[in-house]
Design an enzyme around this catalytic site. Structure first.
Site, PDB file in Angstrom:
ATOM      1  N   ARG A  42      -5.290  -8.847   1.695  1.00  0.00           N
ATOM      2  CA  ARG A  42      -4.675  -7.954   2.904  1.00  0.00           C
ATOM      3  C   ARG A  42      -4.908  -8.843   4.121  1.00  0.00           C
ATOM      4  NH1 ARG A  42      -2.468  -3.642   0.657  1.00  0.00           N
ATOM      5  NH2 ARG A  42      -3.085  -2.608  -1.174  1.00  0.00           N
ATOM      6  N   ASP A  98       4.000   1.767  -5.714  1.00  0.00           N
ATOM      7  CA  ASP A  98       4.388   3.102  -4.616  1.00  0.00           C
ATOM      8  C   ASP A  98       5.683   3.321  -4.617  1.00  0.00           C
ATOM      9  OD1 ASP A  98       1.726   2.701  -2.152  1.00  0.00           O
ATOM     10  OD2 ASP A  98       1.503   3.315  -4.107  1.00  0.00           O
ATOM     11  N   TYR A 254      -6.859   3.322  -9.529  1.00  0.00           N
ATOM     12  CA  TYR A 254      -6.870   1.994  -9.953  1.00  0.00           C
ATOM     13  C   TYR A 254      -6.292   1.679 -11.444  1.00  0.00           C
ATOM     14  CZ  TYR A 254      -8.492   0.930  -5.385  1.00  0.00           C
ATOM     15  OH  TYR A 254      -8.708   1.048  -3.859  1.00  0.00           O
ATOM     16  N   MET A 255      -6.480   2.351 -12.220  1.00  0.00           N
ATOM     17  CA  MET A 255      -6.279   2.232 -13.516  1.00  0.00           C
ATOM     18  C   MET A 255      -4.637   2.270 -13.693  1.00  0.00           C
ATOM     19  SD  MET A 255      -8.482   5.012 -16.093  1.00  0.00           S
ATOM     20  CE  MET A 255      -6.899   4.923 -17.231  1.00  0.00           C
ATOM     21  N   ARG A 257      -2.731   1.189 -11.588  1.00  0.00           N
ATOM     22  CA  ARG A 257      -2.416  -0.265 -10.878  1.00  0.00           C
ATOM     23  C   ARG A 257      -2.612  -1.305 -11.744  1.00  0.00           C
ATOM     24  NH1 ARG A 257      -3.635  -1.641  -4.919  1.00  0.00           N
ATOM     25  NH2 ARG A 257      -5.679  -2.392  -5.925  1.00  0.00           N
TER      26      ARG A 257
HETATM   27  N1  LIG Z   1       4.599  -6.676   9.801  1.00  0.00           N
HETATM   28  C1  LIG Z   1       4.196  -7.652   9.039  1.00  0.00           C
HETATM   29  N2  LIG Z   1       4.267  -8.929   9.354  1.00  0.00           N
HETATM   30  C2  LIG Z   1       3.505 -10.074   8.788  1.00  0.00           C
HETATM   31  N3  LIG Z   1       2.770  -9.937   7.822  1.00  0.00           N
HETATM   32  C3  LIG Z   1       2.637  -8.616   7.380  1.00  0.00           C
HETATM   33  C4  LIG Z   1       3.246  -7.582   8.003  1.00  0.00           C
HETATM   34  N4  LIG Z   1       2.688  -6.114   7.019  1.00  0.00           N
HETATM   35  C5  LIG Z   1       2.127  -6.709   6.167  1.00  0.00           C
HETATM   36  N5  LIG Z   1       1.914  -8.074   6.280  1.00  0.00           N
HETATM   37  C6  LIG Z   1       1.084  -8.909   5.313  1.00  0.00           C
HETATM   38  O1  LIG Z   1       1.593  -8.892   4.121  1.00  0.00           O
HETATM   39  C7  LIG Z   1       0.725  -8.770   3.201  1.00  0.00           C
HETATM   40  C8  LIG Z   1       0.777  -7.685   2.209  1.00  0.00           C
HETATM   41  O2  LIG Z   1       0.728  -6.486   2.891  1.00  0.00           O
HETATM   42  P1  LIG Z   1      -0.121  -5.076   2.631  1.00  0.00           P
HETATM   43  O3  LIG Z   1      -1.362  -5.347   2.482  1.00  0.00           O
HETATM   44  O4  LIG Z   1       0.482  -3.995   3.591  1.00  0.00           O
HETATM   45  O5  LIG Z   1       0.415  -4.648   1.235  1.00  0.00           O
HETATM   46  P2  LIG Z   1       1.971  -4.308   0.688  1.00  0.00           P
HETATM   47  O6  LIG Z   1       2.837  -5.623   0.354  1.00  0.00           O
HETATM   48  O7  LIG Z   1       2.598  -3.409   1.466  1.00  0.00           O
HETATM   49  O8  LIG Z   1       1.807  -3.945  -0.969  1.00  0.00           O
HETATM   50  P3  LIG Z   1       1.359  -2.316  -1.147  1.00  0.00           P
HETATM   51  O9  LIG Z   1       2.105  -1.386  -0.432  1.00  0.00           O
HETATM   52  O10 LIG Z   1       1.450  -2.649  -2.642  1.00  0.00           O
HETATM   53  O11 LIG Z   1      -0.227  -2.484  -0.746  1.00  0.00           O
HETATM   54  C9  LIG Z   1      -0.479  -8.943   4.047  1.00  0.00           C
HETATM   55  O12 LIG Z   1      -1.331 -10.182   4.037  1.00  0.00           O
HETATM   56  C10 LIG Z   1      -0.251  -8.355   5.226  1.00  0.00           C
HETATM   57  O13 LIG Z   1      -1.020  -9.054   6.283  1.00  0.00           O
HETATM   58  O1  LIG Z   2      -6.478  -2.033  -3.285  1.00  0.00           O
HETATM   59  P1  LIG Z   2      -6.571  -1.524  -2.066  1.00  0.00           P
HETATM   60  O2  LIG Z   2      -6.526  -2.167  -0.848  1.00  0.00           O
HETATM   61  O3  LIG Z   2      -7.626  -0.258  -2.246  1.00  0.00           O
HETATM   62  O4  LIG Z   2      -5.137  -0.821  -2.167  1.00  0.00           O
HETATM   63  C1  LIG Z   2      -4.790   0.559  -2.684  1.00  0.00           C
HETATM   64  C2  LIG Z   2      -3.401   0.767  -2.108  1.00  0.00           C
HETATM   65  O5  LIG Z   2      -2.528  -0.122  -2.654  1.00  0.00           O
HETATM   66  C3  LIG Z   2      -1.443   0.598  -3.436  1.00  0.00           C
HETATM   67  O6  LIG Z   2      -1.986   0.789  -4.650  1.00  0.00           O
HETATM   68  C4  LIG Z   2      -0.188   0.190  -3.378  1.00  0.00           C
HETATM   69  O7  LIG Z   2      -0.256  -1.185  -4.216  1.00  0.00           O
HETATM   70  C5  LIG Z   2      -1.691   2.121  -2.538  1.00  0.00           C
HETATM   71  O8  LIG Z   2      -0.931   3.123  -3.439  1.00  0.00           O
HETATM   72  C6  LIG Z   2      -3.094   2.269  -2.462  1.00  0.00           C
HETATM   73  O9  LIG Z   2      -3.159   3.068  -1.666  1.00  0.00           O
END
Ligand SMILES: Nc1ncnc2c1ncn2[C@@H]1O[C@H](COP(=O)(O)OP(=O)(O)OP(=O)(O)O)[C@@H](O)[C@H]1O
Ligand SMILES: O=P(O)(O)OC[C@H]1O[C@](O)(CO)[C@@H](O)[C@@H]1O
Length: 373
Positions: A42, A98, A254-255, A257
């Protein structure tokens, strides 16, 4: 195509020199494994560093797999490449359990998560019906969108109440959760509650006087544990009334996922991959692939990332859930709170009237005039 790179550890893998050559042997059985061989992270999205890394390696096609945040990151890369006049195909591939990615019919991973959630709900139901006043409480993933809880509830038919972030619920008073739990336990002797991890955050914050939650490295809200909080609130409520309650709490977050994708998602994933490569080879860029009304399409990334998709609680699928669980709509929240405020105000007025009356009676007695008491 000369060769492909695997960028590992999420976006920072582009510039943390964390890449390896893609060899067909590496991906041979990944459809049978959970998690990600790429590794994830992240935060760490530094657009200029990423674009420089793409330029240094003379990469001309970038396939970016992930949820709504990842797709936003892909759009930033696409726009920066365009500003640099670089001819690179950027293709987003939607993947999140999600199902909160807008425009497309559903995201890769969602079906698998809903299917795996059945095991937890079945266990909760078995435990709950095995003991007096048993409640099986299951917390599922879904930080802002309650789709997993919604569809897992519909699939299971053993769930009595589904709580999602899109429907603020309340505990006390008419139409509240406590009332419903008492009613259902009297009726069946047991019940199952499914709660999405993002549900009830405001209620918890209010009740625990919590500051606004902090965020993770990507800017996503870090959640308070609604599952444990709800268990404790129910236990306290029944203890105050000296009534028996046996809660069995299951947290499979987490299970659901970490498991390998199911057959439906494996096929879906293949279609997404083929679609993405065909689009890039055809010269498209800045698109996310995915089915729209059943037909695979190339959607501009900025359109997919305009907003996060949440459960539409006025549509038929939510109505189907309500008719299956017969749970409260929790829609009178404001009205109930207004009624509660009015009740407290009138109680206060009654007390002050009584005090005024008593004071005036006392003062009349003191001045010697008689009054009929
Ligand atoms: N608006 C944005 N601009 C640039 N990078 C972004 C932006 N939002 C998220 N990211 C980057 O995208 C990556 C993944 O984002 P995030 O951690 O929110 O997970 P996600 O792709 O939404 O997946 P999930 O919803 O399954 O957790 C991260 O490295 C984050 O820094
Ligand atoms: O692995 P992390 O950062 O705890 O992420 C958990 C989040 O990722 C998600 O599983 C989406 O991938 C969400 O439903 C949950 O809140």
């Amino acid at each position: 195509m000369q060769f492909e790179w695997l960028v590992q550890g999420g976006y920072k893998g582009f510039y943390a020199r964390n890449t390896s050559r893609l060899d067909p042997k590496i991906v041979n059985d990944i459809h049978k494994r959970g998690g990600t061989i790429l590794g994830t992270s992240r935060g760490g999205h530094d657009t200029s560093k990423i674009v420089s890394s793409i330029e240094d390696r003379s990469i001309n096609q970038v396939y970016i797999i992930g949820g709504d945040g990842t797709q936003k990151g892909a759009d930033c890369i696409y726009e920066e490449l365009r500003r640099h006049g670089m001819k690179v195909a950027v293709a987003g591939i939607p993947k999140t359990i999600d199902n909160d990615i807008d425009v497309i019919d559903k995201s890769f991973g969602f079906d698998t998560a809903v299917e795996e959630a059945q095991r937890a709900i079945n266990a909760a139901h078995t435990e709950a019906e095995s003991i007096e006043n048993g409640i099986g409480l299951v917390k599922l993933m879904g930080r802002y969108s309650g789709y997993i809880a919604h569809y897992a509830t519909l699939a299971s038919r053993d769930v009595d109440c589904c709580l999602i972030p899109e429907v603020p619920f309340y505990l006390e008073g008419e139409g509240g959760l406590y009332d419903f739990v008492h009613h259902r336990l009297r009726e069946n002797g047991h019940m199952v509650i499914v709660v999405a991890e993002g549900a009830g955050q405001e209620l918890m914050a209010e009740s625990l006087d919590l500051l606004n939650g902090s965020i993770d490295a990507s800017g996503n809200r870090l959640l308070h544990d609604i599952g444990l909080w709800l268990c404790q609130k129910l236990k306290d409520h029944f203890a105050d009334r000296k009534e028996i309650l046996n809660i069995k709490y299951i947290d499979p977050t987490y299970m659901i996922r970490a498991i390998p994708s199911n057959a439906a998602d494996n096929v879906y994933c293949t279609l997404l991959a083929h679609s993405a490569v065909h689009g890039a080879m055809a010269g498209y860029s800045g698109f996310t692939v995915g089915p729209v009304n059943g037909r695979h399409a190339y959607i501009p990334i900025h359109r997919v990332t305009e907003k996060q998709r949440c459960v539409n609680t006025s549509d038929r699928m939510w109505a189907r859930l309500l008719s299956s669980t017969n749970q409260p709509g929790f829609l009178q929240y404001e009205k109930v709170m207004e009624a509660k405020r009015k009740k407290e105000a009138s109680k206060f007025l009654k007390i002050s009237d009584a005090n005024d009356k008593r004071d005036s009676n006392n003062s009349t007695g003191q001045n010697g005039t008689s009054g009929v008491h």
